[in-house]
Design an enzyme around this catalytic site. Structure first.
Site, PDB file in Angstrom:
ATOM      1  N   HIS A   1       0.934  -1.218  -0.073  1.00  8.27           N
ATOM      2  CA  HIS A   1      -0.126  -0.110  -0.087  1.00  8.27           C
ATOM      3  C   HIS A   1       0.816   1.442   0.374  1.00  8.27           C
ATOM      4  CE1 HIS A   1      -4.096   1.102   0.632  1.00  8.27           C
ATOM      5  NE2 HIS A   1      -4.115   2.426   0.805  1.00  8.27           N
TER       6      HIS A   1
ATOM      7  N   GLU B   1      -4.199   0.589  -5.738  1.00 10.24           N
ATOM      8  CA  GLU B   1      -4.202   1.259  -6.184  1.00 10.24           C
ATOM      9  C   GLU B   1      -3.165   2.047  -6.807  1.00 10.24           C
ATOM     10  OE1 GLU B   1      -5.479   4.435  -4.687  1.00 10.24           O
ATOM     11  OE2 GLU B   1      -7.366   4.017  -3.750  1.00 10.24           O
TER      12      GLU B   1
HETATM   13  O1  IFM Z   1      -6.481   7.168   2.224  1.00  6.26           O
HETATM   14  C1  IFM Z   1      -6.660   7.076   0.666  1.00  6.26           C
HETATM   15  C2  IFM Z   1      -6.063   5.581   1.223  1.00  6.26           C
HETATM   16  O2  IFM Z   1      -4.937   5.357   1.156  1.00  6.26           O
HETATM   17  C3  IFM Z   1      -6.221   4.489  -0.920  1.00  6.26           C
HETATM   18  N1  IFM Z   1      -7.727   5.112  -0.999  1.00  6.26           N
HETATM   19  C4  IFM Z   1      -7.998   6.269  -0.802  1.00  6.26           C
HETATM   20  C5  IFM Z   1      -7.725   6.799   0.235  1.00  6.26           C
HETATM   21  C6  IFM Z   1      -8.559   8.106   0.824  1.00  6.26           C
HETATM   22  O3  IFM Z   1      -8.179   8.780   0.332  1.00  6.26           O
END
Ligand code: IFM
Length: 437
Positions: free
Chosen positions: A148, A193
């Site tokens: 992450h 992501e």
């Molecule tokens: O906090 C983030 C997360 O780490 C990844 N997705 C989006 C979230 C909100 O911005």
């Protein structure tokens, strides 16, 4: 997963029931909640906290600065002990359990497991074993993210995500973790992501390593896809039964003017790079799709984004529940099970969160009703946490954290969400809320 039905509610309209075995929970990520990490972000925060605090005044609107004066304080930008979830995970899982979650998504911090290249820390593996056992003991299905966004410092020295070794280093680390913890896990999320990293670190240049370079962005696209593909192969070698995917942030992209050929073409290009390219590059190496939805973008040629932004979160992000329906419908063609592994908003006053969750779930239910195989929903986030270059002021949690005392407090919206988790259904939308596409 199609055995769901609609029960009659008191006014004769139907409650929306989710498929049997639907997973309900929330998500977190190591660097944002654990505290005490030592990785590329930790380093970057120290070097950039002063600058970020200074820039906040020019970046956020007056109402936001008044509501969150802490954004002007450099301390806001240092993750430090975060929520101390590393030590308090049992307490946090007790709360999640009390909220009727039957699943939980979290990430493993690579820099803890492999603090030096090729040297693995058995004690840290033990730590995550305890985390997983704590979830299992509470009847919660774990979804484990392997990356992450944070890199160990040794990898950063080799060029981080641009390093030619990133993919094989990641596959090696993944193979190690999965071989040690696989007896407690069914679902592995390799990369979180990828496009957020590419756009924020290499296109806009706001995140470490702050490179605004389109060639580097293209390279990182390839590196991260390669990392996922290699890790997928290694994980499946350990056990074919593991379900492996990557977490894809999906934007609902529309042409601002649907009659304009140019706006439509622009929307198509955006859609390809933001939503589809990574899936294409990892074709045949996904057992499920992990969809994360936050953004709606109406695009105008040659590339401007213009949203209505009538209803927004504390961060100014438009709240547009219908978008989740469209992104799920677009995923149907891949013929894979889908889990919504993130969806949430920053809302310190907790004024919009309960409606936000309910409305997104109504649209998710509609997608299921139309044959999309959605099997779970994880709200982002279980706890308030460290929102990367924005720091601590955005409050995404079902559970509020007092960062001075580290006390946890369940927000009212979490109790509303708990009712849904428990009953596996949502009240029908009121007449004035009925869906209309
Ligand atoms: O906090 C983030 C997360 O780490 C990844 N997705 C989006 C979230 C909100 O911005």
């Amino acid at each position: 997963m199609d055995n769901f039905d609609k029960k009659n509610s008191s006014d004769g309209s139907k409650a929306l029931t989710f498929p049997a075995g639907f997973l309900w929970g929330a998500a977190t990520a190591a660097h944002q909640v654990e505290g005490g990490t030592n990785n590329d972000w930790t380093q970057w925060e120290k070097d950039n906290a002063e600058r970020l605090a200074k820039e906040a005044a020019g970046k956020w609107q007056t109402w936001q600065q008044e509501k969150f004066p802490e954004m002007l304080d450099p301390e806001n930008y240092i993750s430090g002990r975060a929520c101390d979830h590393y030590n308090r995970f049992e307490e946090d899982f007790d709360l999640a359990k009390s909220l009727d979650h039957n699943a939980h998504r979290f990430s493993i911090e690579w820099s803890r497991i492999e603090p030096e290249e090729g040297k693995f820390d058995e004690q840290e593996i033990e730590h995550y074993r305890h985390v997983l056992q704590a979830l299992r003991a509470r009847g919660m299905e774990p979804f484990v993210t392997l990356w992450h966004w944070t890199n160990p410092l040794w990898l950063e020295e080799k060029g981080g995500c641009e390093s030619k070794d990133f993919a094989c280093n990641f596959a090696y680390y993944s193979q190690y973790v999965v071989s040690k913890l696989g007896d407690l896990v069914n679902f592995w999320v390799t990369i979180n992501e990828p496009t957020s990293v590419i756009s924020n670190a290499y296109v806009s240049g706001n995140w470490p390593p702050q490179k605004k370079n389109i060639f580097a962005a293209q390279k990182v696209y390839r590196v991260l896809a390669d990392a996922h593909n290699q890790a997928y192969v290694e994980i499946k070698k350990i056990n074919q039964k593991f379900q492996v995917g990557f977490a894809n942030i999906l934007h609902f992209i529309e042409p601002l003017n649907s009659n304009s050929f140019f706006d439509r073409a622009t929307a198509k290009v955006f859609n390809y790079f933001v939503n589809r390219k990574f899936l294409k590059m990892t074709k045949n190496n996904n057992d499920f799709l992990a969809a994360q939805y936050y953004f709606h973008s109406r695009v105008k040629f040659p590339g401007k984004i213009k949203n209505d932004n009538k209803i927004i979160s504390d961060m100014g992000w438009e709240i547009y529940p219908e978008g989740i329906y469209h992104i799920l419908k677009n995923l149907k063609k891949y013929n894979l099970p889908i889990y919504v592994t993130e969806n949430g908003l920053a809302d310190v006053a907790d004024e919009k969160r309960a409606e936000f969750i309910k409305n997104h779930l109504i649209w998710i239910h509609r997608a299921i009703d139309e044959g999309v195989d959605v099997r779970g929903y994880f709200y982002w986030s279980l706890l308030d946490n460290f929102e990367w270059d924005k720091g601590f002021w955005p409050r995404f949690g079902l559970i509020e954290i007092d960062y001075k005392t580290l006390k946890r407090k369940i927000r009212p919206s979490a109790l509303e969400y708990a009712k849904i988790c428990k009953s596996n259904e949502i009240d029908p939308p009121r007449v004035d809320e009925r869906l209309s596409p």
